[in-house]
Design an enzyme around this catalytic site. Structure first.
Site, mmCIF file in Angstrom:
data_model
loop_
_atom_site.group_PDB
_atom_site.id
_atom_site.type_symbol
_atom_site.label_atom_id
_atom_site.label_comp_id
_atom_site.label_asym_id
_atom_site.label_seq_id
_atom_site.Cartn_x
_atom_site.Cartn_y
_atom_site.Cartn_z
ATOM 1 N N MET A 170 0.696 -1.163 -0.054
ATOM 2 C CA MET A 170 0.182 -0.478 -0.096
ATOM 3 C C MET A 170 0.779 1.275 -0.293
ATOM 4 S SD MET A 170 -3.346 0.735 0.163
ATOM 5 C CE MET A 170 -4.184 -0.281 1.344
ATOM 6 N N HIS A 171 1.731 1.767 -1.071
ATOM 7 C CA HIS A 171 2.443 2.752 -1.261
ATOM 8 C C HIS A 171 1.783 3.867 -1.835
ATOM 9 C CE1 HIS A 171 3.058 2.233 -5.813
ATOM 10 N NE2 HIS A 171 2.214 1.500 -5.426
ATOM 11 N N ALA A 172 1.952 4.938 -2.056
ATOM 12 C CA ALA A 172 1.476 6.453 -2.341
ATOM 13 C C ALA A 172 0.631 6.173 -3.403
ATOM 14 C CB ALA A 172 2.496 7.370 -2.950
#
Lengths: 96, 581
Positions: free
Chosen positions: A22-24
């Site tokens: 769940m990165h940017a």
């Protein structure tokens, strides 16, 4: 009427399947999607709960690939929101 | 309380309020607002968020049009971050209930997110910390408006904490109110180190990232002796440091009473103690400490932080100020000692993987003769104002020295033609700071009037250690027997030829080394002005016979650590009140 549907919370389990977690970008996609529905969606990672519309909070979860999350939704379009968000997780945020 | 370890570059203790500057020299502001101003402050924050959002949306559209939607995505992320409901309620809470200023709240809150991201394992998210800083800067810019760069007008004493300090930033700081410096990057030769030394305030550099954990207005302790920085100190630590600062002050006052007594050893040998300076106003620091003159006048400041090269008049103006202030005592001026990246008018070096082995210092001077000649003309003109001597830095071959002297002779001829006065017999010397110069020292002494050992570079080049590199700085030690042999060889060669030899690195200002250096035959020390009284005090307490014995023992030792320990113990034995700690 609205109050009645809101009290009927729906939940669903999802798994972070994309390689980067769940990165940017993934958080942005999720938040944008959640904003389209007349519903309140909460993303829970064990005891840590955040609003699905809050990018900074989603990123702060630091959810890695393989992490199990649960979605809790309420509001008029709770079901539609859950379906759409579940699809986003299944599509691995259109990554990989 | 949080302790950070960095590199100590200027001694002393400073306790005070933090002035935090980010990588753009941007000030992170004060902490509190008045109770009755809360609503206004909240409105101000809202306005800044709206303005910042508008700006981001503008960038988004422009980038999308120019490069495509994909590239604009990052601005979408920034917009969404600003709309984060938890962030907004956190900010409101800080302002409404804790009466923090919007600036402080923004910077504190966003920096907390940034450090959360930095700690997350995903490399992807760690990079996102930069996005957070970007948003922080944007919001602060809107909040602060014109007040942004007002670091030149301080009204109360501060400790300056920054990523790095550029010459123009330090030049703009109101010196009267700066009590100390801390920078995240930088080494012993960094600009911050030099300025702090010149201002005689404590400084620590190379701490690594910490600015995310501190905000303007917080209390901080800088321990310039141990290279430590303490954030949010507890009461006990504060009390201990206050006492230490007080004791140090008492010793300093007592040592300064030695001002008018010459530096003579207990058995009557005269030692010359000079000061190192960079800025003309530092001459006063030397005179106040009873220094015998200036052993190293660095001229780099003339080139830093300006758009164009300094003119001959700019040089002359500075030099004549120094000559007047020193009132007849000797001044050894060093021609510029910079890398090509620091000189305004020169093209930046194309490919320089090893700057300390690259085109710098005298090499650069000989490659750019007009610039070198300008400085030499000014030096020669100032030579009639007193006892001025010139020395060339980083000489590594005889040919280099001869070339430099030839340029000097050429400039003299030029002055003759124009009938401009200068001292024809101005002593010409060189820095001994490259091992090759020591290997050939018996030849060099035939061609110079004096030598000056620069221990910082000599140590760095001898041991092949970059002292601004945190990973190897532990290997940097001027007490290494190899370095000491080079120093001893240089002193012997100068003595044999009867020319003066001085030492002007950090080593000569460190009390631990004074007896050793006296024992090796050194009679001219040049150090930061504040070290002069300490060194003088040691001279008063010891005899040359004792020093020779110390040197004899040290030169038989095999490693730097044994030598350092021995010297520290020895100083305690001979001069108990001043153990160099």
């Amino acid at each position: 009427m609205r109050i009645m549907t809101e009290s009927a919370d729906l939940t669903r389990a999802v798994t972070v399947a994309n390689r980067a977690g769940m990165h940017a970008r993934a958080a942005v996609e999720l938040a944008k999607l959640a904003r389209r529905f007349d519903a309140r969606v909460v993303v829970a990672m064990s005891l840590h709960k955040v609003e699905a519309t809050d990018v900074l909070q989603l990123m702060s979860l630091g959810a890695q690939r393989g992490e199990h999350l649960s979605l809790e939704a309420s509001g008029n379009e709770a079901l539609a929101a859950l379906d759409a968000i579940e699809q986003l997780f299944l599509r691995k945020f259109d990554e990989d | 309380m949080q302790k950070l370890q960095g590199i100590a570059v200027s001694p002393g203790i400073a306790i005070g309020e933090a002035l935090v500057m980010d990588s753009e020299g941007f000030r992170i502001p004060r902490r509190f607002v008045a109770r009755d101003a809360v609503d206004d402050e909240l409105a101000r924050l809202e306005k800044a968020i709206v303005a910042a959002s508008g700006e981001i949306a503008g960038h988004r559209d422009a980038i999308a049009l120019e490069l495509g939607e994909k590239y604009a995505a990052i601005f979408d992320a920034h917009l969404l971050m600003l709309q984060d409901s938890r962030l907004r309620s956190e900010l409101e809470e800080m302002i409404r209930h804790r009466h923090y200023s919007p600036e402080y709240s923004v910077s504190r809150t966003l920096r907390r997110y940034a450090s959360v991201f930095q700690r997350l394992e995903s490399a992807n998210l760690a990079e996102r910390a930069n996005d957070i800083y970007d948003i922080e800067k944007r919001l602060l810019r809107h909040l602060l408006g014109h007040r942004r760069e007002n670091i030149a007008h301080l009204t109360s004493p501060v400790l300056v904490l920054a990523y790095n300090l550029t010459p123009s930033e330090t030049a703009n700081l109101d010196r009267q109110f700066v009590l100390g410096f801390v920078t995240e990057i930088g080494g012993p030769g960094s600009h911050t180190a030099i300025v702090a030394e010149a201002l005689e305030i404590p400084a620590v550099v190379g701490t690594g990232p910490f600015l995310a954990d501190v905000s303007g207005g917080e209390q901080v302790i800088i321990d310039g002796n141990k290279g430590m920085v303490i954030l949010q100190p507890d009461e006990e630590t504060l009390a201990r440091y206050r006492q230490e600062a007080q004791e140090k002050h008492t010793v300093t006052v007592r040592l300064e009473s030695l001002r008018d007594r010459p530096a003579i050893t207990a058995d009557g040998v005269r030692v010359n103690l000079f000061g190192n300076i960079e800025f003309p106003y530092e001459v006063t620091h030397c005179v106040d400490r009873g220094a015998d003159g200036i052993g190293l006048y660095r001229t780099e400041f003339l080139y830093l932080g300006r758009e164009v090269d300094p003119t001959e008049e700019v040089h002359y103006e500075a030099y004549s100020q120094v000559m007047q202030a020193i009132n007849g005592k000797p001044v050894a001026i060093r021609t510029f000692d910079l890398g090509a990246d620091k000189v305004p008018n020169l093209p930046p070096p194309a490919d320089e993987p090893n700057p300390c082995l690259g085109l710098r210092s005298i090499r650069l001077a000989l490659r750019h003769l007009p610039m070198f000649r300008t400085q030499l003309r000014a030096i020669l003109r100032a030579s009639v104002l007193g006892d001025l001597r010139v020395m060339f830095p980083l000489i590594s071959t005889l040919l280099e020295l001869r070339q430099a002297k030839m340029v000097l002779a050429d400039v003299m001829e030029d002055l003759d033609e124009h009938g401009i006065a200068y001292n024809r017999t101005m002593p010409v010397g060189m820095m001994v700071e490259v091992p090759s110069a020591v290997v050939m020292i018996d030849r060099f002494v035939e061609e110079v009037d004096f030598l000056s050992i620069g221990t910082n570079d000599l140590t760095q080049y001898t041991l092949a250690v970059d002292r601004s590199n945190k990973d190897v700085v532990g290997l940097y030690n001027p007490a290494d027997p190899a370095v000491l042999r080079l120093i001893s060889t240089s002193i012997e060669a100068a003595d044999k030829r009867s020319i003066p030899i001085n030492m002007c690195g950090q080593m000569s200002g460190n009390p631990n080394y004074t007896m050793l250096l006296l024992g090796l035959g050194l009679r001219n020390f040049s150090a930061v002005p504040s070290a002069v009284p300490e060194i003088k005090n040691i001279c008063h307490h010891v005899t040359i016979a004792q020093c020779r014995e110390v040197a004899g023992r040290v030169m038989a030792m095999e490693n730097a650590r044994d030598i350092s320990n021995y010297l520290r113990e020895d100083l305690k034995r001979y001069v108990p009140e001043q153990s160099g700690e």
